[in-house]
Design a protein around this motif. Sequence first.
Motif, mmCIF file in Angstrom:
data_model
loop_
_atom_site.group_PDB
_atom_site.id
_atom_site.type_symbol
_atom_site.label_atom_id
_atom_site.label_comp_id
_atom_site.label_asym_id
_atom_site.label_seq_id
_atom_site.Cartn_x
_atom_site.Cartn_y
_atom_site.Cartn_z
ATOM 1 N N LYS A 149 0.894 -1.355 -0.113
ATOM 2 C CA LYS A 149 0.103 0.072 0.099
ATOM 3 C C LYS A 149 0.863 1.376 -0.160
ATOM 4 N N LEU A 150 0.553 2.123 -0.993
ATOM 5 C CA LEU A 150 1.251 3.423 -1.189
ATOM 6 C C LEU A 150 0.634 4.457 -0.394
ATOM 7 N N CYS A 151 1.134 5.196 0.639
ATOM 8 C CA CYS A 151 0.364 6.252 1.264
ATOM 9 C C CYS A 151 0.228 7.389 0.315
ATOM 10 N N THR A 152 -0.307 8.489 0.489
ATOM 11 C CA THR A 152 -0.715 9.429 -0.389
ATOM 12 C C THR A 152 0.156 10.477 -0.059
ATOM 13 N N GLY A 153 0.792 10.619 1.164
ATOM 14 C CA GLY A 153 1.622 11.760 1.559
ATOM 15 C C GLY A 153 2.953 11.634 1.007
ATOM 16 N N VAL A 154 3.460 12.847 0.460
ATOM 17 C CA VAL A 154 4.683 12.780 -0.204
ATOM 18 C C VAL A 154 5.566 13.910 0.443
ATOM 19 N N THR A 155 6.927 13.896 0.626
ATOM 20 C CA THR A 155 7.867 14.758 1.212
ATOM 21 C C THR A 155 8.952 15.177 0.340
ATOM 22 N N LEU A 156 8.956 16.473 0.007
ATOM 23 C CA LEU A 156 10.089 16.758 -1.256
ATOM 24 C C LEU A 156 11.160 17.582 -0.414
ATOM 25 N N ASN A 157 12.340 17.179 -0.748
ATOM 26 C CA ASN A 157 13.419 17.815 -0.157
ATOM 27 C C ASN A 157 14.596 18.371 -1.428
ATOM 28 N N LYS A 158 15.306 19.436 -1.093
ATOM 29 C CA LYS A 158 16.208 19.865 -1.930
ATOM 30 C C LYS A 158 17.479 19.888 -1.157
ATOM 31 N N ARG A 159 18.438 19.239 -1.664
ATOM 32 C CA ARG A 159 19.880 19.113 -1.073
ATOM 33 C C ARG A 159 20.954 19.072 -1.910
ATOM 34 N N ASP A 160 21.883 20.374 -2.021
ATOM 35 C CA ASP A 160 22.668 20.254 -2.793
ATOM 36 C C ASP A 160 22.412 20.561 -4.289
ATOM 37 N N GLY A 161 21.330 21.469 -4.466
ATOM 38 C CA GLY A 161 20.883 21.477 -5.856
ATOM 39 C C GLY A 161 20.057 20.481 -6.362
ATOM 40 N N GLN A 162 19.865 19.237 -5.585
ATOM 41 C CA GLN A 162 19.130 18.156 -6.083
ATOM 42 C C GLN A 162 17.826 17.882 -5.345
#
Length: 425
Positions: A149-162
Amino acid sequence: MVKKAITHLKLDQANPGKLRKLDQLALEHQRVVQAYVDWLIERQIDQPNKYADIPEQHVPTPLSDRWQRCAWQQACGIVQSWYANGRETPPVLRNICLQANANVVVIEPSHTPQFDFWLRISTLEAGNPVRVPITLYNRAKETIAEFPKLCTGVTLNKRDGQWYATFVVERRGAKAQSSQVIGVDIGMVSIVSTSGGQRYGQISPELRKRLERAVEKHRRKQKLNACLKRKDIPTVDLGDNRTNAFSRNEIGRALNQMLDELLKGSAVALERLSVKDMRFKSRQMNRVLRASQLGYVRDKLKFKLDERGIRYRSVQPAYSSQQCSHCGFTFSLNRRSQAEFRCLWCGYEANADENAAANLAERFGDEELNLLPFREVETVLAMRFMRRLPDARSASAGLDTRVNEVAYLHLGQSARLKHPWHSCL
């Protein structure tokens, strides 16, 4: 219910135009989250409601209402953690992190073999979301196969330009019935010790050496930041990711070894650990406390127990390190040092962490003790020992009775004040 995070999913296959829109969104989102955090701390709201009305009039923003709600919920979590950890310096957000729900970021399955998923991300332009492709690495595919089961919440991070995305997956499953209870003590000398006499993981000399270097580096950075502030120059980050990663790797190795050797059909008794309440006299002990990351050990162990379907319960830890697991006598001088335990009543000797783990195992089904606040536990333990006093005396045969009398005089001061009839025992 067992949940697991799939981290480091790169968003490097999107075109530059989409990533620019994502950058614009992230900068505004971070500004708004910081403003909400400052607003909550200024008003000393230590238990913010994630579903309360948002102070839109204080923080005007082009973010949509749904993105504002995500920013507010993220700020509430930051403030609640800040108060819980007893911090004094208000938090300053330096790293870009967007904690999104299905209202603003939707995970869509891919219909082509080139990609595994697409992320539909709402931007600052209403009605013009961007779609970013994601390709899973092999370990991520294996995890999704185990946790369907894939949950609906998503976390987006940006580290070192990526840019990176983090998914959360979960699975349901009944935990196996248990035939015995193993107590697990999270300690300062060994990372975990069990009531069966096993100890796993050490605060190694290498970790202590790294810690000392990290402390010196932290001091230099603090001095540098003081100079930079006077010159109105942005300060440097005080964190040490390498030392944290090294210690967490040691913790993970110790926990895996313990669980691999855990007897089948065992339930686990954990201490309700509150790192905030632990105080040590020397600075060195406080540094070791940070190095061993007791809160991280607790959370990681719970996750691994859930992952393996092992039953566990968090029990009352009060005085578990001072109580004798053989006769029940509770006294601070029973614990001679961080590693040594010797009961002044019956003479039982053991490793201090192993003795504490045995007490935790006994408290697994002790409803009375588990419901008590910390300060009332000593009284109950003292009264229980008094009721077993004849047995305790027989266990002390051969010992100097004067030692027992001196130890008993210190037994449960609060209990003796409430019950003056102790003098007739």
